[in-house]
Design a protein around this motif. Sequence first.
Motif, mmCIF file in Angstrom:
data_model
loop_
_atom_site.group_PDB
_atom_site.id
_atom_site.type_symbol
_atom_site.label_atom_id
_atom_site.label_comp_id
_atom_site.label_asym_id
_atom_site.label_seq_id
_atom_site.Cartn_x
_atom_site.Cartn_y
_atom_site.Cartn_z
ATOM 1 N N GLY A 159 -2.431 2.782 -4.773
ATOM 2 C CA GLY A 159 -1.925 4.028 -4.233
ATOM 3 C C GLY A 159 -2.637 5.237 -4.811
ATOM 4 O O GLY A 159 -3.449 5.131 -5.732
ATOM 5 N N PRO A 160 -2.343 6.420 -4.269
ATOM 6 C CA PRO A 160 -2.991 7.645 -4.744
ATOM 7 C C PRO A 160 -2.591 7.986 -6.171
ATOM 8 O O PRO A 160 -1.527 7.592 -6.648
ATOM 9 C CB PRO A 160 -2.483 8.710 -3.762
ATOM 10 N N ALA A 175 0.839 -1.195 0.000
ATOM 11 C CA ALA A 175 0.000 0.000 0.000
ATOM 12 C C ALA A 175 0.875 1.246 0.000
ATOM 13 O O ALA A 175 2.045 1.203 0.407
ATOM 14 C CB ALA A 175 -0.913 0.005 1.217
ATOM 15 N N ASN A 188 0.604 5.051 1.558
ATOM 16 C CA ASN A 188 -0.178 5.836 2.515
ATOM 17 C C ASN A 188 -1.404 5.048 2.979
ATOM 18 O O ASN A 188 -2.509 5.578 3.097
ATOM 19 C CB ASN A 188 -0.594 7.182 1.916
ATOM 20 N N ASN A 189 -1.184 3.745 3.201
ATOM 21 C CA ASN A 189 -2.220 2.805 3.655
ATOM 22 C C ASN A 189 -3.351 2.620 2.663
ATOM 23 O O ASN A 189 -4.436 2.172 3.037
ATOM 24 C CB ASN A 189 -2.789 3.227 5.016
ATOM 25 N N LYS A 190 -3.103 2.954 1.394
ATOM 26 C CA LYS A 190 -4.121 2.778 0.363
ATOM 27 C C LYS A 190 -3.643 1.767 -0.683
ATOM 28 O O LYS A 190 -2.490 1.757 -1.068
ATOM 29 C CB LYS A 190 -4.430 4.111 -0.320
#
Length: 581
Positions: free
Chosen positions: A57-58, A50, A52-54
């Motif tokens: 990713g962004p 991940a 940023n814990n996503k």
Amino acid sequence: MALSKFLGLFLIHIALLSSSCFAADPFVFYDFEVSYITASPLGVPQQVIAINNKFPGPTINSTTNNNVVINVRNKLDESLLLHWSGIQQRRSSWQDGLPGTNCPIPPKWNWTYQFQVKDQIGSFFYFPSLHFQRAAGGFGGFIINNRDIIPIPFGSPDGDITILIGDWYTRNHTALRKALDAGKDLGMPDGVLINGKGPYQYNDTLVPDGIDYETIDVHPGKTYRLRVHNVGISTSLNFRIQSHNLLLAETEGSYTVQQNYTSLDIHVGQSYSFLLTTDQNASSDYYIVASARFVNESQWKRVTGVAILRYSNSKGKAAGPLPDPPQDEYDKTFSMNQARSIRWNVSASGARPNPQGSFRYGSINVTEIFVLKNKPPVTIDGKRRTTLSGISFVNPATPIRLADQFKVKGVYKLDFPSRPLTGPPKMETSVINGTFRGFMEVILQNNDTKVQTYHLSGYAFFVVGMDYGEWSENSRGTYNKWDGIARSTTQVYPGAWTAILISLDNVGVWNLRTENLDSWYLGQETYIRVVNPEVTNKTELPMPDNVLYCGALSKRQKYAKKSRFYVNGYLRKMAVKTNNG
């Protein structure tokens, strides 16, 4: 922090940025923390990468000529590089994020990428390039918008939507890597994800209950720009939306002649922009489908990605069978003819690849010719390997560009053959010697049994021809010499060839590889080294102050560590401050 100290650091920061970028152009800052999380995209808990814990990713959002600063904190248990696929890194292969050009970011370290998206627009993505990590995630979209003063060849969309599609395994990337190291095939994937999520339960037998699926919300009577990227491992996917046309508008930085498709094959590593008009009734939601191509469909039925397009006034859930894939079982030219139909919009305004004039590629004399042939995996020194023209590439401990900078000898050989080797295959760090400002013709010949997708870093090349059979000198008579699409990633069908033309105007060391992750991991790649014989920072930016060292130059890192800390530490604070306004 005292004002004087802050001002001092600020001036240092500006000086560092100005030394390698155009100070007059705006900056965009991002802070990436790369780590493992647990997710269940196919209903099975597994470790994914991940940002940023996503997962995914962004999306990075930038504009032509922006200076992009991305501070990366590596919280994995292994080294990391992020690669910006299709971003041309004009004059700076130092930022490309590949093992042939950059030392990896060690665990628990942070490092700041800094580059300018010079003379580019379009739809791209990023991903981790080491250790088979892309199979675990760590990817996301990368948008380069046009500047406001440059018109685009279509009306401003009512929304901009990034869609990441790709095949997926429930085994983690380390298990997949071990299988390849042991000489095994990966086998059929467990599914296809759309934006990191599994399929909508369109069929109770094929799709278990409880899987989270992607829903894209739209309003009726609008037009949306869909940026679709195949970030998978090795599966070509057909993308389609039930009852809707996809108006193709751009691919990997080039505006296309606009054509409607009911579906389009998107091969591994490729990116496309479609304009979607929401002109259907809202009696129910609609299926978004990404299904495997060139496979035994009866065995691969469960390997299908399904998301939902939901109108704001929808009256019910999607139901019934999925829209049909292309019916080309007995016509192997269907997909190739579709690919040939993608043409460059030569009248569109905006950033162009090689804006100094080489977009008139049909009138430029070719100075170098390389025929690159891949075959099924072979055994070399007891190891299962893939090859390009008989050479299985071995990544050096000291990156090629760094070895050049410090004149470290014996790291690589500048002897990649212009024609495939006739002798036994071999494992070597063999590199193509490109001539600065030369015009190179590359024939990609696929003698394997599955589609291969090839990518070249640092450039948009011109796709001028493709056909089945063996390429010959007579094949040039079929080339498109006017509006062949300029892009960074092209497919080569099994038993077929694709011809590309490259204007070698970007100094650096640039990776040429298959995007099929398993074949890439086993050696199907090389690099093109392009050097200006005149030493000048007008054609290549200087080595960055925060460069990492490894291999034969590892001892230099202890002297660079303090500088790296202050540069990255400050940039990281600036990134947080800027993003938070």
